[in-house]
Design an enzyme around this catalytic site. Structure first.
Site, PDB file in Angstrom:
ATOM      1  N   ASN A  20       0.833  -1.201   0.000  1.00 55.44           N
ATOM      2  CA  ASN A  20       0.000   0.000   0.000  1.00 55.44           C
ATOM      3  C   ASN A  20       0.869   1.252   0.000  1.00 55.44           C
ATOM      4  O   ASN A  20       1.680   1.452   0.906  1.00 55.44           O
ATOM      5  CB  ASN A  20      -0.916   0.029   1.226  1.00 55.44           C
ATOM      6  N   GLU A  21       0.732   2.065  -1.054  1.00 56.06           N
ATOM      7  CA  GLU A  21       1.382   3.374  -1.135  1.00 56.06           C
ATOM      8  C   GLU A  21       2.862   3.332  -0.775  1.00 56.06           C
ATOM      9  O   GLU A  21       3.322   3.962   0.185  1.00 56.06           O
ATOM     10  CB  GLU A  21       0.659   4.387  -0.243  1.00 56.06           C
ATOM     11  N   GLU A  65      -8.043   4.368  -4.339  1.00 54.97           N
ATOM     12  CA  GLU A  65      -8.544   5.175  -3.222  1.00 54.97           C
ATOM     13  C   GLU A  65      -8.997   6.494  -3.820  1.00 54.97           C
ATOM     14  O   GLU A  65      -8.182   7.263  -4.340  1.00 54.97           O
ATOM     15  CB  GLU A  65      -7.471   5.418  -2.153  1.00 54.97           C
TER      16      GLU A  65
END
Length: 680
Positions: free
Chosen positions: A141-142, A303
């Site tokens: 994630n990110e 997102e």
């Protein structure tokens, strides 16, 4: 088109899950993203795996027609793992080991962490790799966010030495590339190599510092590939692998990170930008960057802002119509999936102020009703959009290597490479001219106009490609500091602009900073107008070539008064332009207007009203279909002049001439002639 939200069943009572699934179905959701923060639930203690709850969640969603995008949970290594192996924690530039309490606290080069990563990813891949209800994978994630791309521990030191050995071969080659003879910094052996950690003034050798940034980015890419290889060995072809990239930031070279992915993805929060008038452009640029990570291909948004973001303090809450407007901006620029963050606002922990579609109480409200409307509209638009993409005629080059080099040595007070790119991008955004944002190593032969802001260093292949591009008829815009450095971050010893000197037909005779109190102007020879110049100047001389460069603007003051500030040269079939200073907005726009006209590039909608965004998606295979999005980002009514007849894809009305856009309104238009091709 996938449409849904990030959903974390492990954070809510299981008896609530079906209520959520039913509300999602009513909003026309067909996808959710799950599990990227659930490691401790998936593996409560070492080697004890429990995926049964995730099985039930996937099964429940499927019963309501909703498929799952699974995230590997490696962004949040659990406490039991960190307690067993504290060497996994990252180390900062001061030699301090970071602790537990947030996420992204691991070192990308730690071999122990690699072992645990392989185990948890293998468990998930073997369980769901052949499950058709799973429609894709998100790795971690990110990557790189919250200052986690660079670690200074012993694992990284050893990996950095190995990286240097592979790149340079000998320690003497490292010394030569970095110029370590300066200040007695020469290394006698690989054992003496150090990381650019805490030092006097924090000013490390620029070659060392740049290579460490490159190494750190490569370390992230290698860690991602470790996971990709496991999933690819188990996953069916209908499960693409992606990562939710934050490419506006420069922690990682996202072009390199994207190479192993099946498609790029984006996390987008438009209201995080401080200036309201800049928010639409700020978000649009991130979409175009993400599309460019794979050379101009469509992408997913994993997102998408649906409420007020915030950890300690909150950003503004989306006003009615704003989520819809942002969503259509995303779709217009190539997003084939919209996944809102998050479904329901969490009542605890560090994201209790990071709002989602539902408030803390979990009951549907105005944001849910807005999302529900969007879902109904996208369901209708999906056949029209299938097989379409954005095909600009302008490319803007963004280089992470040059970004890092300017980060290390900005040259000028207050100068930021990314803001310089934004100045160019804003021109095309406001003119309604689509842009691809690409790597210097991308194929830009299909573009009519190419802009390379601050291309201070480039690989030889890029230099060759730029010469070929102009020779074959392209219009290329370069600007100050172009060609000033070699790839190792040393200043070039050639006359500037280095390898582009004859292509541009100029010599940069001198250069320097323009101080804030100085009034330096440029005179536009085409329009007769005078504009302000700031921060940097280059005194330019025209080379005596058979096809000489011509001045487009000259300085009006300084010792370089009356010398060229902006030049244009015809080179074989194309043209090469050079801007030798930082122009104020009006001056930059005036010069670019002339260049755009020369390149034959036109706006989608002439005389586009301020605050109205125009984007088109067209057939990827070259067919005649065109879908035009008009988005009013203002709080007032706007009128757009349409020269042709269009069909409103949402209302099925036929439109021509002046089109009124209400505040926050969106129109999705297509040519009536495309209907038989789509539905016949």
């Amino acid at each position: 088109m996938y449409f849904g939200a990030c959903y974390y069943p492990e954070q809510w009572p299981e008896e609530r899950w079906e209520t959520d699934a039913r509300l999602m179905q009513q909003a026309r959701f067909n996808a959710v993203r799950m599990a990227e923060f659930a490691w401790t639930r998936l593996e409560p203690s070492e080697g004890q795996y429990d995926l049964s709850w995730l099985d039930r969640a996937i099964d429940l969603m499927d019963r309501y027609g909703i498929r799952t995008i699974l995230g590997t949970p490696t962004a949040g290594p659990p406490k039991w793992l960190m307690d067993l192996h504290p060497d996994i924690y990252q180390q900062d530039i001061y030699g301090r080991r970071k602790g537990f309490g947030a996420r992204r606290h691991y070192c990308f080069n730690n071999s122990t962490f690699h072992t645990y990563t392989k185990r948890i990813v293998t468990q998930m891949a073997e369980r769901y790799g052949s499950d058709s209800r799973v429609i894709g994978w998100q790795i971690d994630n990110e990557f790189g966010m919250i200052d986690t791309a660079r670690c200074y521990c012993d694992s990284c030191l050893n990996a950095f030495k190995a990286w240097l050995q592979q790149k340079y071969g000998t320690i003497d080659a490292v010394n030569e590339a970095w110029g370590t003879i300066f200040s007695s910094q020469t290394f006698r052996s690989w054992d003496e190599v150090h990381l650019p950690a805490y030092a006097v003034h924090q000013h490390h050798n620029p070659g060392l510092a740049l290579d460490f940034r490159r190494f750190s980015s490569d370390s992230v890419c290698a860690y991602q590939k470790l996971q990709i290889d496991i999933i690819r060995a188990n996953a069916i072809k209908s499960q693409p692998i992606t990562h939710n990239e934050m490419g506006k930031y420069n922690h990682i070279d996202f072009y390199e990170l994207s190479k192993e992915l099946d498609l790029s993805s984006l996390d987008i929060y438009p209201n995080m930008k401080s200036e309201p008038k800049d928010r639409p452009s700020y978000a649009a640029e991130q979409h175009d960057m993400t599309r460019g990570f794979k050379g101009g291909r469509n992408y997913w948004v994993l997102e998408h802002q649906s409420g007020a973001p915030g950890a300690l303090t909150m950003a503004p809450t989306p006003v009615p119509g704003e989520i819809r407007r942002w969503t259509y901006q995303s779709v217009a620029r190539g997003a084939d999936a919209i996944v809102y963050f998050r479904w329901r606002t969490l009542p605890y922990s560090i994201e209790e102020l990071w709002h989602g579609i539902l408030q803390h109480h979990g009951d549907p409200g105005r944001k849910y009703e807005e999302v529900k409307r969007i879902g109904q509209e996208l369901e209708k638009l999906a056949p029209l959009l299938t097989g379409t993409t954005v095909k600009p005629k302008v490319a803007l080059i963004r280089s992470y290597d040059n970004d890092w080099a300017f980060e290390l040595q900005p040259h000028m007070q207050g100068y930021e490479y990314i803001k310089h790119i934004e100045a160019y991008y804003a021109y095309f955004y406001e003119r309604g001219i689509p842009v691809d944002i690409l790597s210097p190593e991308a194929d830009f032969t299909k573009y009519s106009l190419l802009i390379t802001p601050n291309l201070m260093m480039a690989k030889e292949s890029t230099v060759t490609a730029l010469h070929r591009y102009v020779a074959n008829g392209g219009c290329w815009v370069a600007d100050f500091r172009t060609g000033a450095k070699e790839w190792n971050n040393q200043m070039t010893q050639k006359r500037l602009p280095g390898p582009y000197r004859e292509l541009l037909g100029i010599d940069v005779e001198d250069y320097g900073v323009i101080e804030a109190h100085e009034e330096i102007g440029i005179h536009d020879l085409s329009t007769g107008a005078t504009y302000r110049s700031s921060q940097w100047y280059e005194s330019i001389e025209l080379l005596p070539l058979g096809s000489p460069a011509q001045p487009m603007a000259v300085y009006t003051s300084g010792y370089y008064k009356d010398t060229p500030a902006v030049t244009r040269r015809a080179f074989q079939k194309g043209h090469a332009f050079y801007i030798g200073t930082v122009l104020e907005k009006q001056g930059l726009y005036a010069i670019l207007d002339q260049i755009v006209d020369e390149a034959g590039v036109t706006s989608l909608i002439p005389n586009l009203p301020a605050g109205v965004e125009a984007v088109a998606r067209v057939d990827a295979d070259g067919g005649g279909r065109e879908v035009l999005f008009l988005i009013n980002h203002t709080a007032v009514e706007a009128v757009v002049s349409l020269s042709d007849s269009w069909s409103d894809a949402l209302s099925d009305q036929q439109l021509k001439g002046p089109l009124v856009l209400n505040p926050q309104d969106v129109k999705v238009l297509h040519q009536p002639k495309t209907i038989p091709m789509l539905f016949g």
